[in-house]
Design a protein around this motif. Structure first.
Motif, PDB file in Angstrom:
ATOM      1  N   PHE A 174       0.838  -1.201   0.000  1.00 15.40           N
ATOM      2  CA  PHE A 174       0.000   0.000   0.000  1.00 15.40           C
ATOM      3  C   PHE A 174       0.873   1.252   0.000  1.00 15.40           C
ATOM      4  CE2 PHE A 174      -1.754   3.385   2.699  1.00 15.40           C
ATOM      5  CZ  PHE A 174      -2.898   3.710   1.987  1.00 15.40           C
ATOM      6  N   ARG A 175       1.865   1.295   0.888  1.00 12.28           N
ATOM      7  CA  ARG A 175       2.756   2.454   0.971  1.00 12.28           C
ATOM      8  C   ARG A 175       3.531   2.646  -0.324  1.00 12.28           C
ATOM      9  NH1 ARG A 175       7.331   2.289   5.515  1.00 12.28           N
ATOM     10  NH2 ARG A 175       8.230   0.816   4.034  1.00 12.28           N
ATOM     11  N   THR A 176       3.957   1.534  -0.922  1.00  9.98           N
ATOM     12  CA  THR A 176       4.701   1.628  -2.175  1.00  9.98           C
ATOM     13  C   THR A 176       3.834   2.196  -3.290  1.00  9.98           C
ATOM     14  OG1 THR A 176       6.056  -0.258  -1.525  1.00  9.98           O
ATOM     15  CG2 THR A 176       6.037   0.311  -3.859  1.00  9.98           C
ATOM     16  N   MET A 177       2.590   1.736  -3.386  1.00 11.11           N
ATOM     17  CA  MET A 177       1.689   2.236  -4.414  1.00 11.11           C
ATOM     18  C   MET A 177       1.397   3.724  -4.229  1.00 11.11           C
ATOM     19  SD  MET A 177       1.033  -0.292  -6.459  1.00 11.11           S
ATOM     20  CE  MET A 177       2.657  -0.970  -6.151  1.00 11.11           C
ATOM     21  N   PHE A 237      12.244  -2.286  -4.968  1.00  2.66           N
ATOM     22  CA  PHE A 237      10.949  -2.781  -4.500  1.00  2.66           C
ATOM     23  C   PHE A 237       9.807  -2.235  -5.353  1.00  2.66           C
ATOM     24  CE2 PHE A 237       7.229  -3.001  -1.723  1.00  2.66           C
ATOM     25  CZ  PHE A 237       7.290  -4.334  -1.349  1.00  2.66           C
ATOM     26  N   GLU A 238       9.971  -1.046  -5.926  1.00  2.00           N
ATOM     27  CA  GLU A 238       8.966  -0.525  -6.847  1.00  2.00           C
ATOM     28  C   GLU A 238       8.811  -1.460  -8.048  1.00  2.00           C
ATOM     29  OE1 GLU A 238       9.954   3.445  -7.940  1.00  2.00           O
ATOM     30  OE2 GLU A 238      10.005   4.176  -5.875  1.00  2.00           O
ATOM     31  N   VAL A 239       9.936  -1.926  -8.577  1.00  5.26           N
ATOM     32  CA  VAL A 239       9.890  -2.871  -9.695  1.00  5.26           C
ATOM     33  C   VAL A 239       9.235  -4.172  -9.251  1.00  5.26           C
ATOM     34  CG1 VAL A 239      11.265  -4.174 -11.364  1.00  5.26           C
ATOM     35  CG2 VAL A 239      11.957  -1.847 -10.716  1.00  5.26           C
ATOM     36  N   LEU A 240       9.603  -4.659  -8.073  1.00  2.87           N
ATOM     37  CA  LEU A 240       9.011  -5.887  -7.551  1.00  2.87           C
ATOM     38  C   LEU A 240       7.507  -5.734  -7.371  1.00  2.87           C
ATOM     39  CD1 LEU A 240       9.406  -8.758  -6.348  1.00  2.87           C
ATOM     40  CD2 LEU A 240       9.638  -7.655  -4.125  1.00  2.87           C
ATOM     41  N   ILE A 246      -5.488  -6.642  -2.157  1.00  2.00           N
ATOM     42  CA  ILE A 246      -6.231  -5.553  -1.517  1.00  2.00           C
ATOM     43  C   ILE A 246      -5.294  -4.390  -1.213  1.00  2.00           C
ATOM     44  CG2 ILE A 246      -7.502  -4.878   0.560  1.00  2.00           C
ATOM     45  CD1 ILE A 246      -8.636  -7.749   0.603  1.00  2.00           C
ATOM     46  N   GLY A 247      -4.116  -4.683  -0.674  1.00  2.00           N
ATOM     47  CA  GLY A 247      -3.154  -3.627  -0.369  1.00  2.00           C
ATOM     48  C   GLY A 247      -2.753  -2.844  -1.602  1.00  2.00           C
ATOM     49  N   ILE A 248      -2.519  -3.551  -2.725  1.00  2.00           N
ATOM     50  CA  ILE A 248      -2.141  -2.889  -3.977  1.00  2.00           C
ATOM     51  C   ILE A 248      -3.275  -2.021  -4.505  1.00  2.00           C
ATOM     52  CG2 ILE A 248      -1.608  -3.319  -6.408  1.00  2.00           C
ATOM     53  CD1 ILE A 248      -0.050  -5.816  -5.467  1.00  2.00           C
ATOM     54  N   LEU A 249      -4.491  -2.575  -4.531  1.00  2.00           N
ATOM     55  CA  LEU A 249      -5.628  -1.838  -5.085  1.00  2.00           C
ATOM     56  C   LEU A 249      -5.990  -0.614  -4.252  1.00  2.00           C
ATOM     57  CD1 LEU A 249      -7.963  -4.782  -6.210  1.00  2.00           C
ATOM     58  CD2 LEU A 249      -6.471  -3.363  -7.626  1.00  2.00           C
ATOM     59  N   LEU A 267       4.058  -0.630  10.896  1.00  2.00           N
ATOM     60  CA  LEU A 267       3.727  -2.025  10.590  1.00  2.00           C
ATOM     61  C   LEU A 267       4.427  -2.497   9.314  1.00  2.00           C
ATOM     62  CD1 LEU A 267      -0.065  -2.002  11.504  1.00  2.00           C
ATOM     63  CD2 LEU A 267       1.750  -3.217  12.705  1.00  2.00           C
ATOM     64  N   ALA A 268       4.499  -1.634   8.296  1.00  2.00           N
ATOM     65  CA  ALA A 268       5.127  -2.020   7.033  1.00  2.00           C
ATOM     66  C   ALA A 268       6.613  -2.321   7.216  1.00  2.00           C
ATOM     67  CB  ALA A 268       4.936  -0.916   5.994  1.00  2.00           C
ATOM     68  N   ASP A 269       7.263  -1.589   8.113  1.00  2.00           N
ATOM     69  CA  ASP A 269       8.698  -1.795   8.321  1.00  2.00           C
ATOM     70  C   ASP A 269       9.016  -3.143   8.974  1.00  2.00           C
ATOM     71  OD1 ASP A 269       9.284   0.624   7.166  1.00  2.00           O
ATOM     72  OD2 ASP A 269       9.452   1.723   9.057  1.00  2.00           O
ATOM     73  N   THR A 270       8.004  -3.782   9.561  1.00  2.00           N
ATOM     74  CA  THR A 270       8.225  -5.108  10.150  1.00  2.00           C
ATOM     75  C   THR A 270       8.087  -6.226   9.130  1.00  2.00           C
ATOM     76  OG1 THR A 270       5.900  -5.529  10.749  1.00  2.00           O
ATOM     77  CG2 THR A 270       7.245  -4.262  12.323  1.00  2.00           C
ATOM     78  N   ALA A 271       7.605  -5.911   7.919  1.00  2.00           N
ATOM     79  CA  ALA A 271       7.265  -6.947   6.941  1.00  2.00           C
ATOM     80  C   ALA A 271       8.466  -7.822   6.598  1.00  2.00           C
ATOM     81  CB  ALA A 271       6.695  -6.303   5.672  1.00  2.00           C
ATOM     82  N   GLY A 272       9.608  -7.201   6.330  1.00  2.00           N
ATOM     83  CA  GLY A 272      10.778  -7.962   5.902  1.00  2.00           C
ATOM     84  C   GLY A 272      11.266  -8.966   6.919  1.00  2.00           C
ATOM     85  N   PRO A 273      11.709  -8.514   8.096  1.00  2.00           N
ATOM     86  CA  PRO A 273      12.240  -9.481   9.066  1.00  2.00           C
ATOM     87  C   PRO A 273      11.219 -10.502   9.548  1.00  2.00           C
ATOM     88  CG  PRO A 273      12.075  -7.275  10.016  1.00  2.00           C
ATOM     89  CD  PRO A 273      11.855  -7.131   8.556  1.00  2.00           C
TER      90      PRO A 273
END
Length: 316
Positions: A49-52, A124-127, A177-180, A203-209
């Motif tokens: 969501f944040r990336t979009m 990550f934008e490309v991903l 849902i997050g993307i849309l 919350l988003a910063d916890t996604a990776g680890p």
């Protein structure tokens, strides 16, 4: 130790810590499911969501990216299917599991933190562009094949049921849902309120680890049990053949260096839990999918380093 090597080791060390926590029973087996659910249903959708909302996608060529990646995925999937049915003499349903295992990269639990760590926010934008179509395309292919081969030869498959199942699973998927929602907010042009932005960032910063640790726990739960030769063969397809095909396609299409590097690295990622879940739906090939996922992930610490070296040499 170079920064690149350190980042690769850091990423897979988090996976190893999760595996160790499960192996020693420091965390209960049920903990893995809860942590994975948080990563996939809360943290990762918010990251997307944040990336979009905030990313600048100018200069990214999505159609060429999608064409290169999914052409390679289709070839690898077909090869995996034929290898299972012709070489290892398994039935068509096990062939589908083999195809999925050889072509379905772990773009969420492993791919997102890996790409963030190696290529940063621009990578990550490309991903994100790849994730936005990866889930629907691979999900649709799996559902169609499941309807064709997983319901029994005596049952007629109605196209409307296939479409209904696909749309239901697609639009109930938290990542989609997050993307849309992110794209919808972006179109409004309204900045995120300070409190909302702070919550999303936290919350988003916890996604990776969290995703990497959860993946390690999952590997401990599935383990290895027989079917070693076909699992190794499928792992070779996933870790070497598919990224080699993507490398050839992105080079031929002249994709921008960052886009090309991300595409190849994502193709080189091991299979994720989706291949196992599809095997469970088919009620065939569960051990095969589990073994292939475990073996490929264990090998990926070396193979992803290899492909990172290759793409840096080729694309700079």
């Amino acid at each position: 130790m170079t920064p690149l090597t350190e980042t690769v080791l850091f990423v897979f060390s988090l996976v190893a810590l999760g595996y160790l926590a499960g192996l020693t029973f420091y965390l209960k087996p049920a903990s893995g499911e809860g942590i994975s659910e948080f990563a996939v249903s809360v943290a990762m959708p918010l990251l997307l969501f944040r990336t979009m909302v905030k990313s600048d996608f100018h200069g990214v060529t999505p159609w060429s990216l999608w064409g290169a990646y999914f052409a390679a995925a289709a070839i690898t999937w077909t090869t995996g299917h034929l290898m299972m049915t012709r070489v290892f003499k398994r039935d068509a349903r096990a062939g589908i599991v083999g195809g999925v295992s050889s072509a379905y990269s772990n773009v969420v639990l492993l791919g997102a933190p890996f790409v963030l760590g190696i290529f940063g926010a621009s990578g990550f934008e490309v991903l994100s562009l790849l994730v936005s179509v990866h889930l629907p395309i691979m999900m649709m292919a799996s559902i169609v094949l499941f309807e064709m081969f997983g319901r029994g030869s005596g049952e007629t498959v109605h196209p409307l049921r296939v479409v209904k199942n696909f749309l239901r699973r697609l639009f109930l998927n938290p990542l989609i849902i997050g993307i849309l929602v992110g794209l919808a907010w972006r179109l409004t042009g309204t900045p995120l309120p300070a409190l909302v932005e702070r919550l999303v960032n936290t919350l988003a910063d916890t996604a990776g680890p969290v995703a990497l640790f959860a993946m390690g726990l999952s590997l401990r739960r599935f383990g290895i049990s027989g079917n070693i030769r076909p699992a190794l063969a499928l792992s070779v397809l996933k870790l070497f053949v598919m990224p080699a095909l993507v490398l050839a396609f992105v080079w031929l299409l002249g994709l921008p260096p960052l886009t090309a590097k991300v595409a190849v690295v994502v193709a080189a990622l091991p299979s994720g839990i989706n291949s196992y879940l599809i095997a469970v739906q088919f009620n065939t090939g569960q051990a095969l999918a589990s073994n292939q996922m475990t073996l490929a992930t264990a090998s990926a610490v070396v193979t992803t380093s290899f492909w990172l070296t290759v793409v840096i040499h080729v694309f700079g």
